[in-house]
Motif scaffolding. Structure first.
Motif, short mmCIF file in Angstrom:
data_model
loop_
_atom_site.label_atom_id
_atom_site.label_comp_id
_atom_site.label_asym_id
_atom_site.label_seq_id
_atom_site.Cartn_x
_atom_site.Cartn_y
_atom_site.Cartn_z
N ALA A 108 0.83 -1.22 0.00
CA ALA A 108 0.00 0.00 0.00
C ALA A 108 0.85 1.26 0.00
N ARG A 109 2.15 1.08 0.18
CA ARG A 109 3.06 2.22 0.25
C ARG A 109 3.84 2.40 -1.04
N LEU A 110 3.45 1.62 -2.05
CA LEU A 110 4.13 1.67 -3.34
C LEU A 110 3.15 2.11 -4.42
N ILE A 111 3.66 2.75 -5.44
CA ILE A 111 2.82 3.24 -6.53
C ILE A 111 3.06 2.37 -7.77
N ALA A 112 2.00 2.02 -8.45
CA ALA A 112 2.12 1.18 -9.64
C ALA A 112 2.67 1.98 -10.82
N LYS A 113 3.32 1.26 -11.72
CA LYS A 113 3.80 1.85 -12.97
C LYS A 113 2.63 1.98 -13.94
N PRO A 114 2.88 2.64 -15.06
CA PRO A 114 1.79 2.80 -16.04
C PRO A 114 1.19 1.48 -16.51
N ASP A 115 2.00 0.42 -16.53
CA ASP A 115 1.47 -0.88 -16.97
C ASP A 115 0.78 -1.64 -15.84
N GLY A 116 0.69 -1.03 -14.69
CA GLY A 116 -0.02 -1.64 -13.59
C GLY A 116 0.83 -2.48 -12.66
N THR A 117 2.08 -2.72 -13.03
CA THR A 117 2.95 -3.50 -12.16
C THR A 117 3.55 -2.61 -11.08
N VAL A 118 3.95 -3.26 -10.01
CA VAL A 118 4.57 -2.54 -8.90
C VAL A 118 5.99 -3.06 -8.72
N ASP A 119 6.93 -2.17 -8.62
CA ASP A 119 8.32 -2.56 -8.39
C ASP A 119 8.62 -2.33 -6.91
N PRO A 120 8.69 -3.40 -6.13
CA PRO A 120 8.87 -3.22 -4.69
C PRO A 120 10.25 -2.74 -4.29
N ARG A 121 11.15 -2.66 -5.27
CA ARG A 121 12.51 -2.23 -4.91
C ARG A 121 12.55 -0.77 -4.49
N TYR A 122 11.71 0.05 -5.10
CA TYR A 122 11.86 1.49 -4.88
C TYR A 122 10.81 2.02 -3.92
N LEU A 123 11.28 2.46 -2.79
CA LEU A 123 10.41 3.05 -1.77
C LEU A 123 10.66 4.55 -1.76
N VAL A 124 9.60 5.31 -1.93
CA VAL A 124 9.69 6.77 -1.98
C VAL A 124 8.90 7.33 -0.80
N MET A 125 9.57 8.13 0.02
CA MET A 125 8.91 8.62 1.24
C MET A 125 9.32 10.05 1.52
N ILE A 126 8.49 10.73 2.28
CA ILE A 126 8.90 11.97 2.90
C ILE A 126 9.79 11.58 4.07
N GLY A 127 11.03 12.01 4.04
CA GLY A 127 11.99 11.59 5.04
C GLY A 127 11.93 12.42 6.31
N VAL A 128 10.77 12.42 6.91
CA VAL A 128 10.55 13.22 8.12
C VAL A 128 9.89 12.35 9.18
N CYS A 129 10.47 12.35 10.35
CA CYS A 129 9.89 11.60 11.46
C CYS A 129 8.53 12.20 11.82
N THR A 130 7.57 11.32 12.04
CA THR A 130 6.21 11.79 12.30
C THR A 130 5.99 12.18 13.76
N HIS A 131 7.05 12.16 14.53
CA HIS A 131 6.94 12.63 15.91
C HIS A 131 7.06 14.15 15.90
N PHE A 132 8.30 14.65 15.86
CA PHE A 132 8.47 16.11 15.84
C PHE A 132 9.29 16.58 14.65
N GLY A 133 9.39 15.75 13.63
CA GLY A 133 9.92 16.24 12.37
C GLY A 133 11.42 16.16 12.14
N CYS A 134 12.14 15.40 12.92
CA CYS A 134 13.56 15.19 12.63
C CYS A 134 13.71 14.31 11.39
N ILE A 135 14.91 14.23 10.89
CA ILE A 135 15.17 13.42 9.70
C ILE A 135 15.80 12.10 10.14
#
Ligand code: FES
Length: 186
Positions: A108-135
């Motif tokens: 659920a944390r991955l986005i599908a490619k145009p052909d509908g497949t998902v490449d689990p190798r690449y994880l894209v995130m906002i690199g911010v801790c959800t506590h108080f915002g450190c990296i």
């Protein structure tokens, strides 16, 4: 003029002892190409970076080597593009979401490619801790994902919070694949 740009890179690849950061240069082509040149091309972040960060950016994720992480600034926030190893993917996929304080399947944390497949190798995130915002720091913590040293939050290889005070998983930014290997963030 559009704010959309390709990264003429920048970079910073997580590497023990060669701590983080960043990058950016404006301009054409070579999206994320400098990653393949290795460590470190560290450009100054000035007005150009501010401008770039306001718009959309395209990244050729195929240039991020397995086990490495590209970091960039987007709209004032760090974005991580992690090329996960097979072991990291397996751990992320095998984790029971009942063990996660903020239950979310890895898929659920991955986005599908145009052909509908998902490449689990690449994880894209906002690199911010959800506590108080450190990296958070990559390849660290009790779950070998990311560790936030500010108050001790541990994230797994899917960027999900597993232990510590952070209440939520690291966020997934708005992005999509515009080709088989190029993502557009924003
Ligand atoms: S800001 Fe990350 S644990 Fe508090």
């Amino acid at each position: 003029m559009s704010d959309d740009r390709k990264l003429d890179v920048a970079t910073a690849v997580d590497d023990e002892g060669k701590r983080d950061f960043i990058f950016i240069a404006t301009g054409a082509a070579a999206a994320a190409g400098a990653v393949s040149l290795g460590w470190p091309l560290v450009a100054q972040m000035g007005k150009a970076a501010d401008t770039l960060a306001a718009g959309s950016i395209e990244i050729d994720v195929s240039k991020v080597a397995e086990g490495q992480q590209l970091k960039m600034l987007w709209r004032g926030k760090p974005v991580f593009v992690r090329h996960r190893t097979p072991a990291e993917i397996k751990i992320a996929e095998d984790t029971l979401i009942s063990d996660c304080p903020d239950p979310e399947e890895d898929s659920a944390r991955l986005i599908a490619k145009p052909d509908g497949t998902v490449d689990p190798r690449y994880l894209v995130m906002i690199g911010v801790c959800t506590h108080f915002g450190c990296i958070p720091v990559g390849e660290s913590g009790d779950f070998n994902g990311w560790y936030c040293p500010c108050h001790g939050s541990h994230y797994d290889t899917s960027g999900r919070i597993r232990k510590g005070p952070a209440p939520k998983n690291m966020a997934i930014p708005e992005y999509k694949y515009v080709s088989d290997t190029v993502i557009k963030v924003g």
